[in-house]
Design a protein around this motif. Structure first.
Motif, PDB file in Angstrom:
ATOM      1  N   HIS A  82       0.867  -1.160   0.150  1.00 19.73           N
ATOM      2  CA  HIS A  82       0.026  -0.124   0.177  1.00 19.73           C
ATOM      3  C   HIS A  82       0.792   1.270  -0.145  1.00 19.73           C
ATOM      4  N   HIS A 320       4.896  -1.274  10.918  1.00 23.09           N
ATOM      5  CA  HIS A 320       3.761  -0.590  11.915  1.00 23.09           C
ATOM      6  C   HIS A 320       2.545   0.077  10.902  1.00 23.09           C
ATOM      7  N   GLU A 321       2.839   0.648   9.652  1.00 29.54           N
ATOM      8  CA  GLU A 321       1.744   1.025   8.879  1.00 29.54           C
ATOM      9  C   GLU A 321       1.004  -0.212   8.287  1.00 29.54           C
ATOM     10  N   ARG A 324      -1.130  -0.999  10.856  1.00 27.72           N
ATOM     11  CA  ARG A 324      -2.292  -0.017  11.030  1.00 27.72           C
ATOM     12  C   ARG A 324      -3.623  -0.584   9.982  1.00 27.72           C
ATOM     13  N   LEU A 325      -3.082  -0.715   8.774  1.00 27.71           N
ATOM     14  CA  LEU A 325      -4.100  -0.938   7.737  1.00 27.71           C
ATOM     15  C   LEU A 325      -5.047  -2.075   7.855  1.00 27.71           C
ATOM     16  N   HIS A 327      -5.671  -3.642  10.792  1.00 26.31           N
ATOM     17  CA  HIS A 327      -6.482  -3.301  11.763  1.00 26.31           C
ATOM     18  C   HIS A 327      -7.553  -2.398  11.416  1.00 26.31           C
ATOM     19  N   GLU A 328      -7.410  -1.346  10.457  1.00 26.46           N
ATOM     20  CA  GLU A 328      -8.335  -0.314  10.173  1.00 26.46           C
ATOM     21  C   GLU A 328      -9.246  -1.160   9.318  1.00 26.46           C
ATOM     22  N   GLU A 329      -8.956  -2.122   8.310  1.00 25.08           N
ATOM     23  CA  GLU A 329      -9.823  -2.974   7.685  1.00 25.08           C
ATOM     24  C   GLU A 329     -10.600  -3.946   8.697  1.00 25.08           C
ATOM     25  N   GLY A 330      -9.832  -4.660   9.576  1.00 24.28           N
ATOM     26  CA  GLY A 330     -10.695  -5.490  10.591  1.00 24.28           C
ATOM     27  C   GLY A 330     -10.236  -6.965  10.188  1.00 24.28           C
ATOM     28  N   LEU A 331      -9.825  -7.793  11.076  1.00 24.87           N
ATOM     29  CA  LEU A 331      -9.600  -9.107  10.630  1.00 24.87           C
ATOM     30  C   LEU A 331     -10.683  -9.759   9.738  1.00 24.87           C
ATOM     31  N   ARG A 334     -11.397  -8.742   6.362  1.00 28.30           N
ATOM     32  CA  ARG A 334     -10.075  -8.804   5.587  1.00 28.30           C
ATOM     33  C   ARG A 334     -10.166 -10.376   4.882  1.00 28.30           C
ATOM     34  N   GLU A 412      -2.567  -6.565  -0.191  1.00 28.32           N
ATOM     35  CA  GLU A 412      -3.135  -5.782  -1.209  1.00 28.32           C
ATOM     36  C   GLU A 412      -3.398  -5.996  -2.588  1.00 28.32           C
TER      37      GLU A 412
END
Lengths: 461, 461
Positions: A82, A320-321, A324-325, A327-331, A334, A412
């Motif tokens: 990403h 780290h980033e 974050r992506l 966990h923003e999407e959610g498992l 995903r 991704e």
């Protein structure tokens, strides 16, 4: 400070390689004088090899900046990364013992625990690729003479058996045909055959075959026999549920370049307290100092922070980033995304005559291993995909070379647009070589899968 | 294709963690249905732990994007990284077996050969930090029972001795006080004491003490005794001449985060044909599979390209660009730059009462190890430097803890502006605590050094 400063950038521009006829920078005299002075003052021999070599040093031919071409990465990894992760990689460095960086390490640990679904304190990212994760686990948990049951149904099971041998252990292989899984019964039989077993080692997602190994009930079996459970989750983590605590996994490693969608170079790793105890109780030191988990634990532990190696700072920015992506999407969304795109891909591949290798119950969504029909030229198609369409898919390894393709839908890379683009490109190439009468059916079959999923979602809502 | 697509970006935005009251994405029903269908079709048990866990999965607290503060990195590494290298790190990925990437690997090899001043075919970057380079060399070249002479005059010599032991070898330690070098006579004596010696292992630039080990004449001595010469060039490569071929070095490893000024995570490594022969003639396989040089050689060799690990693609992008910067500057100007800035720094530190630890003939330009005068609070100053000025310098390790500072001038960090900024900050802090009567003399002394170098350059021109 009204001094004419030595201009380093200027030296870069006027350096001898760019303009071979230019005089060497006059300041080199300073270096020679400085060294002569130093040597004479200390009674050391006059300008020796060290200084002569500076004067005669030649430079390699000048190459160009590397500008990567656009690629749709649909092979067995690396997956696409990403833009936010790429941006994180490009941030300026801080020191590896800077309090701000140590805090970032803590955040990464917490984030990895959520991903591994564990409360293990030892949850870190190793400074190496997924294979370093594999080696760290085996080299620390398998001591000379230890017997370990290992499922061998593809490349990575074989590699594990090799590593067990190199650590002085005795691999007890459970073999299965490539594309098949290791049955729970076979593990039970191996454990019941008598003699102590230090560990059971299984590959959750066999990247060489696309087989999805069930793990729900192995942990209890291992505990009943006093064995540790070691799981290779290189390809599964971030694309499939990996339930470290619920499934009783003692050591689980992964790589960053698959469903985590960070570049390759780090190995996420979690180790249970009971396995860490086994590491600390070793009879002999681990052969590897670099991957010695007892030393690495002291580095990642916020209470000790004992220096071990220099953390790969930029890669950890990227990880780290990437986390974050995730966990923003959610498992759950995903995992659903991976399953849906895989279903659509397989539906589309069917009209092309490409059938999945593993049985229906055990197909990985992120690594679709499909057998080639008679008459399809493996290398020709993959070369055309790469050169004409910028799409990378994977070929077969070992006994499957030339017989299968391994199509990755990882992180991704796992997008509806990519599935349709690949199917369309395959139809083009197949039609071009006369292997396909009715182009369009592959894309259409995939589209129907997406439509169906939308319809059932609406019915459910 | 007139289908309403499943919108992944939308899921990211509306995911349950951002809006805990939102309904779960309806498409999750698709996943449950898909798995129930699959299980019933194959006679597998109904939805088990695997699917339940997806539904109950919790997510970690949401953290923020990491934005690193500006830091002047003047410690023992990592050094600062040029904007062009940071940009290279952020380029999109290609596959690790993509012909374009393999070509980049070839370019990196050629560029590393120029830097190491060698024609060794085996010249690569290992997927790990400098310590991985150290372990790779020791684990491959030292077999159980092998005797190896190792110079121990700091942290990294000690670490080498530990690694030799872990490989089953017998370290024959030549000890010297921290800050001193290992004398050629001591190496000669150790080699002449009888009994076969597999290798002599020395640290070119001891990062823990700032000592610059002379190497010009060790190679001939080793060859006369049939021993391999192994050199740790982690801190020296790119800042000092490292003459692998001219000095008869058989294995030389480095790290990227020192004078190469690439982020940490790769270990440049070169191995002579005679050392590779020793690797191939091993009596037992190397304990490490991940760092087995015979396997790694087959991966980096353009004729075989046998898959071993997934190369750390982005890091290699960065290394390629860092090497381009080095060769654009040219090695001689680069070494001169390191020496000049070190001279200016030491001239500036003198009025502050900070004296170099190593004797004048053996001081590293890129790692200036200076002893603290009585009454200076080590931790207080380093904390103020970091917090008030954003400058990182290193403290002492082991017996030197609290007694020295290690000031790095490595690669991109090695700039006149940084030297003056650091000296000015130290004067501020020292004056603030009443340790300095006349601020300004440190900066002035450094400026005079730069002026003198300009004058002598003009006289020479």
């Amino acid at each position: 400070m009204a001094v004419k400063l030595q201009s380093i950038p200027q030296q870069r521009v006027t350096g001898s390689r760019h303009n071979p006829m230019a005089e060497p920078p006059p300041v080199s005299l300073y270096y020679a004088t400085r060294h002569a002075r130093r040597c004479s003052r200390d009674g050391a021999p006059p300008l020796g090899e060290r200084t002569r070599s500076v004067a005669t040093m030649s430079l390699s031919s000048h190459d160009h900046a590397f500008v990567p071409p656009h690629r749709l990465l649909m092979g067995p990894g690396p997956s696409m990364v990403h833009a936010r992760v790429l941006h994180a990689l490009s941030q300026p460095l801080v020191g590896h013992l800077d309090p701000i960086f140590l805090n970032l390490m803590n955040t990464i640990q917490a984030s990895l625990r959520t991903l591994f679904r564990t409360e293990n304190e030892f949850t870190i990212a190793l400074p190496g690729t997924g294979s370093a994760g594999m080696e760290a686990v085996i080299a620390n948990l398998i001591e000379p003479g230890d017997r370990a049951i290992v499922g061998v149904n593809g490349v990575f099971g074989s590699r594990l058996a090799t590593m067990i041998e190199r650590s002085g252990g005795i691999p007890l292989r459970i073999e299965a045909p490539w594309g098949q899984i290791i049955s729970l019964d076979a593990v039970h039989d191996a454990l019941s055959r008598g003699g102590p077993v230090k560990a059971v080692v299984l590959v959750h997602a066999e990247t060489s075959t696309g087989a999805w190994q069930p793990l729900e009930d192995v942990g209890a079996l291992c505990r009943a026999h006093g064995a540790l459970l070691i799981i290779d989750a290189v390809t599964s983590l971030g694309g499939l549920p990996v339930e470290v605590d619920a499934w009783g996994i003692d050591a689980c490693y992964s790589g960053t370049q698959k469903c985590v969608s960070c570049p390759p170079g780090l190995a996420p790793l979690t180790v249970s307290p009971r396995a860490m105890e086994a590491v600390r109780q070793r009879r002999t030191p681990c052969h590897s100092w670099y991957l010695d988990l007892s030393l690495i634990a002291e580095y990642w532990n916020d209470r000790s922070r004992a220096y071990h190696h220099t953390a790969p700072i930029s890669m950890l920015y990227g990880l780290h980033e990437a986390l974050r992506l995730i966990h923003e999407e959610g498992l759950p969304p995903r995992f659903i995304r991976h399953q849906l795109n895989s279903d659509a891909l397989l539906a589309g591949l069917e009209p092309l005559g490409l059938q999945p290798l593993p049985p229906a119950a055990h197909r990985l969504p992120m690594l679709n291993c499909v057998t080639l029909p008679e008459g399809i030229d493996d290398t020709l198609v993959r070369t055309q995909l790469l050169q004409d369409h910028g799409i990378e898919i994977g070929g077969g390894l070992g006994p499957l070379r030339g017989r299968v393709w391994r199509i990755g839908l990882m992180g991704e890379s796992c997008q509806q647009a990519h599935v349709l683009t690949l199917l369309n490109a395959l139809e083009d190439i197949f039609a071009q070589h006369g292997w396909l009468d009715q182009p369009g059916r592959a894309v259409q079959a995939a589209v129907e899968t997406y439509t169906q999923s939308q319809l059932s979602a609406r019915r459910g809502a």
